[in-house]
Design a protein around this motif. Structure first.
Motif, PDB file in Angstrom:
ATOM      1  N   ASP A 128     -37.254   8.949  36.822  1.00 31.94           N
ATOM      2  CA  ASP A 128     -37.923  10.213  36.519  1.00 31.94           C
ATOM      3  C   ASP A 128     -38.084  11.034  37.796  1.00 31.94           C
ATOM      4  O   ASP A 128     -38.135  10.490  38.903  1.00 31.94           O
ATOM      5  CB  ASP A 128     -39.324   9.973  35.957  1.00 31.94           C
ATOM      6  N   LEU A 129     -38.209  12.327  37.619  1.00 33.65           N
ATOM      7  CA  LEU A 129     -38.577  13.224  38.702  1.00 33.65           C
ATOM      8  C   LEU A 129     -39.698  14.127  38.218  1.00 33.65           C
ATOM      9  O   LEU A 129     -39.896  14.294  37.014  1.00 33.65           O
ATOM     10  CB  LEU A 129     -37.384  14.087  39.137  1.00 33.65           C
ATOM     11  N   GLY A 130     -40.403  14.707  39.158  1.00 34.91           N
ATOM     12  CA  GLY A 130     -41.332  15.774  38.839  1.00 34.91           C
ATOM     13  C   GLY A 130     -40.643  17.109  39.048  1.00 34.91           C
ATOM     14  O   GLY A 130     -39.726  17.234  39.861  1.00 34.91           O
ATOM     15  N   ARG A 131     -41.090  18.121  38.309  1.00 33.97           N
ATOM     16  CA  ARG A 131     -40.541  19.469  38.484  1.00 33.97           C
ATOM     17  C   ARG A 131     -41.678  20.474  38.437  1.00 33.97           C
ATOM     18  O   ARG A 131     -42.516  20.446  37.536  1.00 33.97           O
ATOM     19  CB  ARG A 131     -39.507  19.793  37.401  1.00 33.97           C
ATOM     20  N   ALA A 132     -41.706  21.325  39.437  1.00 34.67           N
ATOM     21  CA  ALA A 132     -42.692  22.408  39.501  1.00 34.67           C
ATOM     22  C   ALA A 132     -41.922  23.710  39.604  1.00 34.67           C
ATOM     23  O   ALA A 132     -41.364  24.029  40.656  1.00 34.67           O
ATOM     24  CB  ALA A 132     -43.612  22.229  40.706  1.00 34.67           C
ATOM     25  N   GLY A 133     -41.855  24.453  38.503  1.00 32.82           N
ATOM     26  CA  GLY A 133     -40.992  25.631  38.480  1.00 32.82           C
ATOM     27  C   GLY A 133     -39.551  25.199  38.624  1.00 32.82           C
ATOM     28  O   GLY A 133     -39.061  24.368  37.854  1.00 32.82           O
TER      29      GLY A 133
END
Length: 296
Positions: A128-133
Motif C-alpha cells: 500500500d501507499l498513502g496519497r495526498a492530492g
C-alpha cells in the motif's frame, strides 16, 4: 518483462554515498543478465521527468538509489503503474527500507535482492501507499511541531547539516503552543481538537527511526494516525525519546486512530511526507491498497 532496468540515482544521498552505491548495485544487476542505464537529474524536477520517461518507455524496473527522499520521488513515477520499484538504501534515515526489511547501506546485497525478485515470476511484494492530492508517500505524513521544525530548518541558511535542524527544534520548542486542528476520519464527522502534532502513517517510522505510528502496516489498506495532544515543553521532551521505541502511544497525551482516509486542516501548518514538503493544510490523505510492487 524487458531486461533493461533503470537506476534512479541521487548523487548527494548520504554525503555522496548515492553515486558510489550505484556502481556495485549496477555490477550485480549486470552480472545477473540485466541491461542497466542510469538516470541522474539536474534537480528533483528534472529527475522526476526523466524517471517518468523511463517508465513510459517500458523499463523493467525503476531502482531508487539514495534515501527516503529518492524513494518518494521514484514513487511519483511508478505508483499505480505496472513498473516495479527497487531500492538501494544509502540515505541518512532509510525508514522505508527498514520498514520493508531491505538491506541498508549495502548496495551489493540490495542489488542481489532486486535481481532475484526480477528473475522470479512471483518475485516482489505488493504494498500500500498513502496519497495526498497528487503526492504519494510510503512512510509518514507529518504535520504540526515536526513539520514546523522542517519548515524552519529549510529557511535557515546557517549552520549546515543536522545541527541546523537541532537549532530549529530548539526554536520551535521555545515557541511551543497547541495547534487547533479540524480532523475527519473516513466518513465520520469533522471534529475540532487541539494538538501538538498529528502524524499519518502508511508505515511506522520517519526521521531515521522515530516510530511515530508503531502499529502501521504496509498491507492493511489503512493509515495509522497518531495525535500528540497539547503539552508543555517538559512533557514533550519526556515523550520524545519514547518515539524511537514506539512506546509513546501509552502516554496520556497520545491517542491513536486507524482509517482509510484522513482529512486535516489547521491554520499556518504545512504537511511533510517522506521527508519532503507537501504544502499547507488542509490536506486529505488516503490509503491506496496495492499501489506499488516492491522488489526484494
Amino acid at each position: 518483462m524487458t531486461s533493461e532496468i533503470t537506476l534512479f540515482v541521487n548523487p548527494t544521498a548520504g554525503r555522496g554515498r548515492g553515486a558510489h552505491a550505484a556502481q556495485p548495485a549496477a555490477r550485480v544487476l549486470r552480472e545477473a543478465g540485466f541491461s542497466v542505464r542510469t538516470v541522474v537529474g539536474a534537480d528533483a524536477d528534472d529527475a522526476l521527468v526523466r524517471a517518468r520517461a523511463a517508465v513510459a518507455e517500458g523499463t523493467g524496473a525503476l531502482v531508487a538509489v539514495g534515501g527516503d527522499g529518492m524513494v518518494s520521488l521514484a514513487l511519483r513515477a511508478v505508483a499505480g503503474t505496472t513498473t516495479p520499484l527497487g531500492v538501494v538504501a544509502v540515505g541518512t534515515g532509510n525508514d522505508f527500507a527498514r520498514a520493508t526489511g531491505l538491506p541498508v547501506r549495502h548496495p551489493a546485497a540490495a542489488g542481489e535482492r532486486i535481481a532475484r525478485a526480477l528473475l522470479d515470476p512471483a518475485g516482489g511484494r505488493t504494498l500500500d501507499l498513502g496519497r495526498a492530492g497528487d503526492r504519494w508517500f510510503a512512510t509518514v505524513l507529518a504535520s504540526g511541531f515536526d513539520s514546523r521544525v522542517n519548515d524552519r530548518g529549510n529557511r535557515m541558511t546557517w549552520p549546515t547539516g543536522r545541527l541546523r535542524y537541532d537549532l530549529a527544534m530548539l526554536a520551535e520548542l521555545a515557541a511551543l503552543r497547541p495547534i487547533t486542528y479540524r480532523m475527519r476520519l473516513d466518513d465520520g464527522e469533522e471534529r475540532e481538537l487541539a494538538a501538538t502534532l498529528i502524524a499519518v502513517g502508511n508505515s511506522a517510522s520517519y526521521g531515521g527511526g522515530m516510530r511515530i505510528c508503531p502499529g502501521a502496516a504496509l498491507d492493511d489498506g489503512l493509515l495509522d494516525v497518531t495525535v500528540v495532544g497539547p503539552c508543555d515543553r517538559a512533557t514533550l521532551l519526556r515523550v520524545f525519546p519514547r518515539v524511537y521505541r514506539g512506546t509513546h502511544t501509552g502516554h496520556r497525551v497520545v491517542t491513536t486512530h486507524r482509517a482509510a482516509r484522513v482529512s486535516l486542516a489547521a491554520d499556518g501548518v504545512s504537511a511533510w511526507a517522506d521527508g519532503e514538503r507537501v504544502g499547507p493544510l488542509p490536506v486529505t490523505a488516503e490509503a491506496v491498497p496495492g499501489a506499488v510492487r516492491l522488489l526484494g
